[in-house]
Every structure is written in structure tokens, then in C-alpha cells.
Design a protein around this motif. Structure first.
Motif, PDB file in Angstrom:
ATOM      1  N   ARG A   1       0.870  -1.179   0.000  1.00 36.80           N
ATOM      2  CA  ARG A   1       0.000   0.000   0.000  1.00 36.80           C
ATOM      3  C   ARG A   1       0.905   1.227   0.000  1.00 36.80           C
ATOM      4  N   GLY A   2       0.485   2.293  -0.694  1.00 37.19           N
ATOM      5  CA  GLY A   2       1.283   3.523  -0.718  1.00 37.19           C
ATOM      6  C   GLY A   2       2.540   3.342  -1.555  1.00 37.19           C
ATOM      7  N   THR A   3       3.514   4.230  -1.362  1.00 40.31           N
ATOM      8  CA  THR A   3       4.753   4.123  -2.140  1.00 40.31           C
ATOM      9  C   THR A   3       5.954   4.108  -1.209  1.00 40.31           C
ATOM     10  N   THR A   4       7.091   3.803  -1.787  1.00 40.19           N
ATOM     11  CA  THR A   4       8.329   3.613  -1.032  1.00 40.19           C
ATOM     12  C   THR A   4       9.087   4.924  -0.893  1.00 40.19           C
ATOM     13  N   VAL A   5       9.693   5.101   0.265  1.00 42.60           N
ATOM     14  CA  VAL A   5      10.540   6.278   0.498  1.00 42.60           C
ATOM     15  C   VAL A   5      11.974   5.932   0.091  1.00 42.60           C
ATOM     16  N   ILE A   6      12.650   6.889  -0.521  1.00 39.61           N
ATOM     17  CA  ILE A   6      14.068   6.696  -0.835  1.00 39.61           C
ATOM     18  C   ILE A   6      14.855   7.198   0.377  1.00 39.61           C
ATOM     19  N   ASP A   7      15.549   6.303   1.056  1.00 37.39           N
ATOM     20  CA  ASP A   7      16.332   6.692   2.232  1.00 37.39           C
ATOM     21  C   ASP A   7      17.548   7.503   1.765  1.00 37.39           C
ATOM     22  N   PRO A   8      17.664   8.774   2.216  1.00 36.10           N
ATOM     23  CA  PRO A   8      18.771   9.594   1.706  1.00 36.10           C
ATOM     24  C   PRO A   8      20.158   9.063   2.115  1.00 36.10           C
ATOM     25  N   ARG A   9      20.186   8.182   3.125  1.00 34.36           N
ATOM     26  CA  ARG A   9      21.480   7.598   3.500  1.00 34.36           C
ATOM     27  C   ARG A   9      21.767   6.373   2.627  1.00 34.36           C
TER      28      ARG A   9
ATOM     29  N   ALA B   1       8.459  20.518 -13.834  1.00 34.19           N
ATOM     30  CA  ALA B   1       7.563  21.652 -14.110  1.00 34.19           C
ATOM     31  C   ALA B   1       7.700  22.717 -13.018  1.00 34.19           C
ATOM     32  N   ALA B   2       7.831  22.276 -11.748  1.00 33.12           N
ATOM     33  CA  ALA B   2       7.983  23.219 -10.632  1.00 33.12           C
ATOM     34  C   ALA B   2       9.284  24.004 -10.787  1.00 33.12           C
ATOM     35  N   LEU B   3      10.346  23.338 -11.208  1.00 32.47           N
ATOM     36  CA  LEU B   3      11.637  24.022 -11.407  1.00 32.47           C
ATOM     37  C   LEU B   3      11.497  25.086 -12.495  1.00 32.47           C
ATOM     38  N   ASP B   4      10.768  24.723 -13.555  1.00 29.53           N
ATOM     39  CA  ASP B   4      10.524  25.692 -14.640  1.00 29.53           C
ATOM     40  C   ASP B   4       9.816  26.924 -14.106  1.00 29.53           C
ATOM     41  N   LYS B   5       8.757  26.668 -13.310  1.00 28.42           N
ATOM     42  CA  LYS B   5       7.971  27.776 -12.747  1.00 28.42           C
ATOM     43  C   LYS B   5       8.812  28.636 -11.820  1.00 28.42           C
ATOM     44  N   LEU B   6       9.617  27.971 -10.990  1.00 27.60           N
ATOM     45  CA  LEU B   6      10.467  28.693 -10.039  1.00 27.60           C
ATOM     46  C   LEU B   6      11.646  29.365 -10.744  1.00 27.60           C
ATOM     47  N   GLY B   7      11.900  28.925 -11.982  1.00 26.03           N
ATOM     48  CA  GLY B   7      13.004  29.481 -12.764  1.00 26.03           C
ATOM     49  C   GLY B   7      14.373  29.118 -12.205  1.00 26.03           C
ATOM     50  N   VAL B   8      14.461  27.924 -11.601  1.00 23.53           N
ATOM     51  CA  VAL B   8      15.760  27.476 -11.068  1.00 23.53           C
ATOM     52  C   VAL B   8      16.116  26.095 -11.642  1.00 23.53           C
ATOM     53  N   SER B   9      17.399  25.786 -11.567  1.00 24.35           N
ATOM     54  CA  SER B   9      17.840  24.453 -12.018  1.00 24.35           C
ATOM     55  C   SER B   9      17.748  23.478 -10.850  1.00 24.35           C
ATOM     56  N   ALA B  10      17.889  22.172 -11.156  1.00 27.52           N
ATOM     57  CA  ALA B  10      17.878  21.143 -10.109  1.00 27.52           C
ATOM     58  C   ALA B  10      19.019  21.383  -9.114  1.00 27.52           C
ATOM     59  N   GLU B  11      20.121  21.962  -9.599  1.00 29.49           N
ATOM     60  CA  GLU B  11      21.267  22.250  -8.726  1.00 29.49           C
ATOM     61  C   GLU B  11      20.937  23.350  -7.727  1.00 29.49           C
ATOM     62  N   GLU B  12      20.209  24.365  -8.190  1.00 27.12           N
ATOM     63  CA  GLU B  12      19.955  25.549  -7.342  1.00 27.12           C
ATOM     64  C   GLU B  12      18.733  25.410  -6.442  1.00 27.12           C
TER      65      GLU B  12
ATOM     66  N   LEU C   1      15.500  15.676  -6.981  1.00 27.06           N
ATOM     67  CA  LEU C   1      16.461  16.685  -7.450  1.00 27.06           C
ATOM     68  C   LEU C   1      17.819  16.040  -7.730  1.00 27.06           C
ATOM     69  N   THR C   2      18.226  15.123  -6.855  1.00 30.70           N
ATOM     70  CA  THR C   2      19.487  14.391  -7.095  1.00 30.70           C
ATOM     71  C   THR C   2      19.399  13.629  -8.416  1.00 30.70           C
ATOM     72  N   TYR C   3      18.243  12.991  -8.621  1.00 32.84           N
ATOM     73  CA  TYR C   3      18.017  12.236  -9.854  1.00 32.84           C
ATOM     74  C   TYR C   3      18.126  13.148 -11.075  1.00 32.84           C
ATOM     75  N   LEU C   4      17.449  14.301 -10.996  1.00 32.55           N
ATOM     76  CA  LEU C   4      17.453  15.225 -12.146  1.00 32.55           C
ATOM     77  C   LEU C   4      18.856  15.786 -12.405  1.00 32.55           C
ATOM     78  N   ARG C   5      19.625  15.965 -11.319  1.00 32.60           N
ATOM     79  CA  ARG C   5      21.014  16.414 -11.517  1.00 32.60           C
ATOM     80  C   ARG C   5      21.822  15.352 -12.257  1.00 32.60           C
ATOM     81  N   GLU C   6      21.527  14.076 -11.945  1.00 30.14           N
ATOM     82  CA  GLU C   6      22.258  12.970 -12.594  1.00 30.14           C
ATOM     83  C   GLU C   6      21.776  12.751 -14.018  1.00 30.14           C
TER      84      GLU C   6
END
Ligand SMILES: [Zn+2]
Length: 271
Positions: A161-169, A223-234, A264-269
């Protein structure tokens, strides 16, 4: 004569799911654990030994007793290092003397660590180890085969049920997306045996839904990055959360922030 079918969630009961896979649900419900940790008991019909997957967290002696009462434990397998899967290893080993195999050396006892593609023959079953990193870097799934029947124990890679969290560690979305493809390659007709939540008769539509959901979220972040006018890095993760998860309860925003960080890490990669 009517036989009553036991349904999930059934605590401290052996609940048969296929001819060769049953589950005992540990009473450790929580935000990440859903109804609790599903401990899988695998054995070919009529076989006197069993294989246990994920004995569960610390502090649940009744759960371990119930598991130990299922007959000789030929082997204990671990899907990943999180405490709700591994906390009970020491106590369970004291009760059953079972060897324990995991990806990490730390959780492996009296046996070798697991490797991708390895085939284990135990309890009359053929069990193939599939590296499915992403939720954590040590996440594995176990394809269990008996005759022409197949099931896969997915740990937290796919939940009921639901979706999986990506553990940042150590977990990454790029790994996770590849692991979803690994599971999709198993095809249809494979029973899904997750570590949390209910099981499902067919893994394929569930994994396809997970993949689609991830792809939609990634597109929303783009799409949110486009709206915010920032890159995945910023980008500041919380600003993205406010755009993408506007319709979601604010209590879930810290978890959403973790997902956005992974995206964001994914989009940077990937770009
Ligand atoms: Zn878990």
C-alpha cells in the motif's frame, strides 16, 4: 464445512498466501511500517524446514516465538538493513540457531553475504537473489519458485500500500527506477509478497503503477523548477514541495521533502 480465510492485517497468526509462502505480521504498526513488518515463512508443501525472511524489529518476543514454532529454520534472509527488519536477528538466532544472510556483513551470521543473481536451494524452494537498490543501497528482493509457481519477496522496494521512500542515506532514485525495471522484467503472474501492507496476486501492475507514479512526480518536479526558474542544482527542496505537494497534508511535507531531495538528485544525474 467452511474454512475461514484469514485476511491482512492478522497479527501473530500464520496466514497462508500461496502454497509455499505464509506470513506472520509483527505488531509494530507505524507511519513507515504501515500495519507492521510482514515476516515471510517460505516452505515447499510438506517440507519440514522453512526459510524466514526479515524476523522483524527488536522487542517483539511473541512474534519471534511464533516464528520459531514453524519448524526448523534452514535459513533466515534479510531484505535490507532497516531496524524494523533486522532488530530481532540476535534474539531469533538464539531461538533457532538459523544462519542469517544479508547484503551487509553486519547482519550476516554463520553464513556468507548475499550476492546478486545467486540461487539458493532451501526448504524445497528455489530462491533467486535480485539486487533491487534504491529504497536503500542494500535492498534485495527474493524470487521464490516452486514448480511453475512464482512469488517475489520485495522488502520495502514495493509495499502492499502507498509508495516507497528513498532513504537519503544510500538510497537513490536512479537506482530505484532501475530496480523497478528489474522487477517488471519478471513479467506477470508473480505473487507480490511485500514487507509492509497486503500482498497482491500479481506484482506486475503494482510495479508499473509505482513506475508511473515516480515518472509523474519527476515530471511535476521538472515543471515546478521551470515555474520557479531554477535548475535542479539551485532548487531549495521545500520550495519545490510547496508547489508539487500543495494538495497534500502538511504533516506529510517532511517525508515529501525527502522525496523531492531524491528527485532533485536524480534530475542532476539524469538531466
Ligand atoms: Zn520496513
Amino acid at each position: 464445512m467452511s474454512s475461514k480465510v484469514i485476511e491482512h492485517p492478522a497479527y501473530e497468526k500464520l496466514r497462508p498466501v500461496t502454497d509455499f509462502a505464509s506470513v506472520i505480521l509483527c505488531k509494530n504498526p507505524g507511519a513507515m511500517e504501515l500495519d507492521g513488518t510482514n515476516t515471510w515463512v517460505l516452505r515447499a508443501p510438506g517440507h519440514d524446514e522453512c526459510v524466514i525472511v526479515d524476523p522483524g524489529p527488536k522487542g517483539h518476543p511473541k512474534h519471534l516465538k511464533k516464528l520459531a514454532a514453524q519448524g526448523k529454520v534452514a535459513l533466515t534472509l534479510i531484505t535490507h538493513h532497516h531496524f524494523d527488519h533486522t532488530g530481532a536477528i540476535k534474539k531469533f538466532r538464539a531461538l533457532t540457531d538459523s544462519p542469517v544472510r544479508a547484503v551487509r556483513d553486519k547482519h550476516t551470521k554463520g553464513a556468507d553475504t548475499l550476492s546478486d543473481g545467486e540461487v539458493i536451494e532451501a526448504a524445497g524452494l528455489r530462491i533467486t537473489v535480485l539486487a533491487t537498490p534504491g529504497h536503500t543501497d542494500d535492498s534485495v528482493s527474493f524470487l521464490v519458485e516452486h514448480g511453475d509457481q512464482k512469488a517475489v519477496v520485495t522488502g520495502d522496494t514495493i509495499l502492499g500500500r502507498g509508495t516507497t521512500v528513498i532513504d537519503p542515506r544510500g538510497g537513490t532514485l536512479a537506482d530505484y527506477m532501475r530496480s523497478l525495471d528489474t522487477l517488471i522484467e519478471l513479467g506477470s503472474g508473480v505473487t507480490l509478497l511485500p514487507a509492509h501492507g497486503p500482498d497482491h496476486p500479481d506484482l506486475l501492475p503494482v510495479v508499473q503503477f509505482y513506475k508511473q507514479h515516480r515518472e509523474e512526480r519527476i515530471a511535476q518536479v521538472r515543471a515546478a523548477l521551470d515555474k520557479l526558474g531554477v535548475s535542479a542544482e539551485e532548487a531549495k527542496p521545500m520550495k519545490v514541495v510547496k508547489k508539487v505537494y500543495a494538495d497534500v497534508d502538511k504533516k506529510l511535507w517532511p517525508a515529501a521533502r525527502m522525496s523531492v531531495k531524491a528527485q532533485l538528485t536524480y534530475l542532476r544525474e539524469v538531466g
